[in-house]
Design a protein around this motif. Structure first.
Motif, short mmCIF file in Angstrom:
data_model
loop_
_atom_site.label_atom_id
_atom_site.label_comp_id
_atom_site.label_asym_id
_atom_site.label_seq_id
_atom_site.Cartn_x
_atom_site.Cartn_y
_atom_site.Cartn_z
N GLY A 221 -45.28 -76.51 -7.53
CA GLY A 221 -43.83 -76.68 -7.62
C GLY A 221 -43.21 -77.03 -6.28
N LEU A 222 -43.66 -76.37 -5.22
CA LEU A 222 -43.16 -76.68 -3.88
C LEU A 222 -43.45 -78.13 -3.51
CD1 LEU A 222 -44.19 -73.52 -1.84
CD2 LEU A 222 -41.89 -74.42 -2.07
N ALA A 223 -44.69 -78.55 -3.72
CA ALA A 223 -45.07 -79.92 -3.36
C ALA A 223 -44.22 -80.93 -4.11
CB ALA A 223 -46.55 -80.14 -3.65
N GLU A 224 -43.97 -80.68 -5.38
CA GLU A 224 -43.14 -81.60 -6.18
C GLU A 224 -41.72 -81.67 -5.65
OE1 GLU A 224 -45.45 -80.86 -10.46
OE2 GLU A 224 -43.59 -79.79 -9.98
N ARG A 225 -41.14 -80.51 -5.35
CA ARG A 225 -39.76 -80.50 -4.86
C ARG A 225 -39.66 -81.15 -3.47
NH1 ARG A 225 -40.26 -78.41 -9.11
NH2 ARG A 225 -40.03 -80.58 -9.66
N PHE A 226 -40.61 -80.84 -2.60
CA PHE A 226 -40.58 -81.43 -1.26
C PHE A 226 -40.77 -82.94 -1.33
CE2 PHE A 226 -41.70 -77.15 0.61
CZ PHE A 226 -40.56 -77.05 1.38
N ARG A 227 -41.68 -83.41 -2.16
CA ARG A 227 -41.87 -84.86 -2.29
C ARG A 227 -40.59 -85.52 -2.78
NH1 ARG A 227 -47.32 -87.23 -4.83
NH2 ARG A 227 -46.69 -86.08 -6.69
N GLY A 228 -39.88 -84.83 -3.69
CA GLY A 228 -38.61 -85.37 -4.16
C GLY A 228 -37.54 -85.43 -3.08
N MET A 229 -37.71 -84.62 -2.01
CA MET A 229 -36.75 -84.63 -0.90
C MET A 229 -37.09 -85.71 0.14
SD MET A 229 -34.53 -82.21 -1.49
CE MET A 229 -33.79 -81.95 0.11
N GLY A 230 -38.15 -86.47 -0.10
CA GLY A 230 -38.50 -87.53 0.83
C GLY A 230 -39.42 -87.11 1.94
N THR A 231 -40.13 -86.01 1.77
CA THR A 231 -41.08 -85.58 2.80
C THR A 231 -42.47 -86.11 2.49
OG1 THR A 231 -41.87 -83.54 1.75
CG2 THR A 231 -39.77 -83.42 2.94
N ARG A 232 -43.31 -86.11 3.51
CA ARG A 232 -44.73 -86.34 3.31
C ARG A 232 -45.38 -84.97 3.17
NH1 ARG A 232 -49.11 -88.02 7.94
NH2 ARG A 232 -50.98 -87.69 6.66
N VAL A 233 -46.01 -84.72 2.04
CA VAL A 233 -46.55 -83.40 1.74
C VAL A 233 -48.06 -83.37 2.01
CG1 VAL A 233 -46.91 -81.63 -0.03
CG2 VAL A 233 -44.78 -82.97 0.00
N VAL A 234 -48.48 -82.38 2.79
CA VAL A 234 -49.89 -82.11 3.04
C VAL A 234 -50.22 -80.76 2.40
CG1 VAL A 234 -51.65 -81.67 4.80
CG2 VAL A 234 -49.89 -83.42 5.19
N VAL A 235 -51.31 -80.70 1.66
CA VAL A 235 -51.73 -79.47 0.98
C VAL A 235 -52.98 -78.93 1.66
CG1 VAL A 235 -52.66 -78.54 -1.18
CG2 VAL A 235 -50.72 -80.14 -1.23
N THR A 236 -53.02 -77.60 1.85
CA THR A 236 -54.25 -76.94 2.29
C THR A 236 -54.70 -76.01 1.16
OG1 THR A 236 -53.26 -74.98 3.33
CG2 THR A 236 -53.39 -76.99 4.65
N GLU A 237 -56.01 -75.92 0.97
CA GLU A 237 -56.56 -75.11 -0.12
C GLU A 237 -57.95 -74.60 0.24
OE1 GLU A 237 -56.85 -73.46 -2.71
OE2 GLU A 237 -54.92 -73.65 -3.71
N VAL A 238 -58.36 -73.51 -0.42
CA VAL A 238 -59.74 -73.04 -0.34
C VAL A 238 -60.47 -73.24 -1.66
CG1 VAL A 238 -59.23 -71.33 1.44
CG2 VAL A 238 -59.06 -70.67 -0.97
N ASP A 239 -59.70 -73.54 -2.72
CA ASP A 239 -60.28 -73.73 -4.05
C ASP A 239 -60.55 -75.23 -4.25
OD1 ASP A 239 -60.22 -74.40 -6.96
OD2 ASP A 239 -59.99 -72.23 -7.17
N PRO A 240 -61.79 -75.64 -4.46
CA PRO A 240 -62.08 -77.08 -4.56
C PRO A 240 -61.42 -77.74 -5.77
CG PRO A 240 -64.04 -75.78 -5.06
CD PRO A 240 -63.02 -74.83 -4.50
N ALA A 241 -61.30 -77.03 -6.88
CA ALA A 241 -60.68 -77.62 -8.07
C ALA A 241 -59.20 -77.87 -7.82
CB ALA A 241 -60.88 -76.71 -9.28
N ARG A 242 -58.52 -76.91 -7.20
CA ARG A 242 -57.09 -77.10 -6.90
C ARG A 242 -56.90 -78.19 -5.85
NH1 ARG A 242 -54.58 -70.92 -6.76
NH2 ARG A 242 -54.69 -70.56 -9.01
N ALA A 243 -57.81 -78.24 -4.88
CA ALA A 243 -57.72 -79.30 -3.87
C ALA A 243 -57.87 -80.67 -4.52
CB ALA A 243 -58.79 -79.09 -2.80
N LEU A 244 -58.82 -80.78 -5.45
CA LEU A 244 -59.01 -82.04 -6.17
C LEU A 244 -57.77 -82.40 -6.99
CD1 LEU A 244 -60.82 -84.39 -7.03
CD2 LEU A 244 -61.76 -82.90 -8.82
N ASP A 245 -57.18 -81.40 -7.63
CA ASP A 245 -55.94 -81.61 -8.38
C ASP A 245 -54.87 -82.21 -7.47
OD1 ASP A 245 -53.81 -81.52 -10.13
OD2 ASP A 245 -53.80 -79.35 -10.35
#
Length: 424
Positions: A221-245
């Motif tokens: 949800g955060l990534a979606e809202r931030f992208r809608g604000m015109g930001t470049r979103v970078v995600v960090t994860e430890v779960d490979p499935a979520r990272a792939l998502d």
């Protein structure tokens, strides 16, 4: 009735705030109207640890209408609406121990005090009440029949207790219900976290690099809202499935050690500790903003941040502390590392809380009716409750949906002869 609030003269203002929010919580209002007639919680004593906001006040009104006796302590040291607290004491008979900004000792005292009500059920937020009962007040286990947990961090604690064989109560993981994750975590936390960051910093987000640590429902949800604000979103994860998502949704995925060097704003939503550490802070830009929307204040290692600093300027803006590092760079920590959407913002909108608090109220009713059949473990919210809460919400939106025909129900039912029709 026990109470410890700052100013009981704020009753009228608090009642007005609660009533104003209630107009945007029609599903919960329908639950309350039924509870008032059926009284399914008659003579039940419930100890509650929740943020003291107008939204949660309406959930407590619903439980009170169902016949419950309530004792409440705030789950967030930085967020207690003191007018709401006063109104809950005077207008709705809630035994209240909560005020804004208690120290650690007072916070613990408030939690312990609500347990003096000798509760039958616990409504917990972060597993604090459950921990106290198991470690300090085990005699209460003779009376308590179960409870609900509202947060992912709290459910993680509960599952650990269950694995170790020390959990003595059936606890329902309200935080993992589909409707709660969809509305509260994804849409609510996404919006309210952006709101809190903007209020605290006053900065424009468009064009910034925002690092979102964790890509569960809140992170998504955060990534979606931030992208809608015109930001470049970078995600960090430890779960490979979520990272792939995250990759397949078009986000950049990096280890935090790499993201630290390019981020302008960092938000943690993992439910784990030490997500942002000394080695990450050492690589951050001058002016980097750190915020947390996970339940506890452990995701950003604020102690390390203080150790790395030669100067700390508290309150440079509301809910914003400035840490000056030894090379002159400045890093800003929002809401002391606590939930920024609650500390600096107003929390989730009432329309969002309408859904999750309806699920909680219906789950409390279910627990009251069926606790005798439950063993100590972490339980899912029944699918029927999720469906009922969604139906209530759709009805308030005047949205209709299709219903299965008898033939369709038979087709979907496992083991029936008609499940796999012949085409010959």
């Amino acid at each position: 009735m026990s109470h410890d609030v700052v100013n009981r003269d704020l009753v009228q203002a608090g009642a007005q705030r609660i009533d104003s929010v209630e107009r945007n919580m029609p599903a919960l209002r329908r639950v309350r109207e039924r509870f008032a007639v059926e009284r399914p919680l008659e003579e039940l004593r419930i100890a509650v640890c929740m943020p003291v906001t107008a939204e949660t006040a309406n959930a407590l009104r619903t439980l009170h209408a169902g016949g419950a006796e309530l004792a409440l302590a705030s789950s967030n040291p930085l967020l207690t609406q003191e007018d709401t607290a006063a109104a809950l004491v005077e207008e709705y008979g809630v035994a209240m121990n909560a005020w804004a900004g208690p120290d650690a000792m007072s916070y613990e005292h408030n939690l312990t005090t609500v347990l003096d009500s000798d509760p039958h059920l616990l409504l917990d937020d972060g597993c604090d009440l459950v921990n106290i009962v198991h470690l300090e007040r085990p005699e209460l286990l003779d009376t308590i029949v179960g409870g609900c947990e509202q947060t992912t961090a709290g459910v993680t604690r509960l599952r650990g207790m269950c694995t170790e064989g020390i959990l003595k109560l059936p606890m329902v993981a309200v935080s993992e219900s589909y409707t709660k994750q969809m509305m509260d975590n994804r849409f609510g936390t996404g919006q309210s976290t952006v709101d809190g960051i903007m209020r605290a910093t006053g900065s424009m987000l468009a064009g910034c690099v925002v690092v979102v640590a964790g890509f569960g429902m809140c992170g998504r949800g955060l990534a979606e809202r931030f992208r809608g604000m015109g930001t470049r979103v970078v995600v960090t994860e430890v779960d490979p499935a979520r990272a792939l998502d995250a990759v397949l949704q078009g986000y950049t995925v990096l280890p935090m050690a790499e993201a630290a060097a390019i981020g302008d704003v960092f938000v943690t939503v993992t439910g784990n500790r030490d997500v942002i550490r000394a080695e990450h802070i050492a690589r951050m830009k001058n002016g980097a903003v750190l915020a947390n929307s996970g339940h506890f204040d452990v995701e950003i290692h604020s102690g390390v941040l203080a150790d790395l600093s030669v100067e700390v300027n508290f309150g440079v803006c509301p809910q914003t502390d400035e840490y000056v590092l030894d090379n002159g760079r400045r890093v800003f920590l929002l809401s002391e590392g606590y939930l920024v959407n609650l500390g600096a913002g107003e929390g989730n909108p009432p329309e969002v809380m309408d859904m999750s608090l309806s699920v909680k109220a219906l789950t409390v009713e279910w627990l009251a009716q069926h606790h005798a059949d439950m063993s100590p473990c972490v339980l899912d919210v029944p699918a029927t409750i999720d469906a009922e809460a969604a139906r209530l919400e759709l009805a308030t939106l005047d949205v209709g949906i299709d219903h299965l025909t008898p033939d369709q129900k038979e087709y979907l039912h496992p083991g029936t002869a008609s499940r796999f029709p012949s085409f010959h």
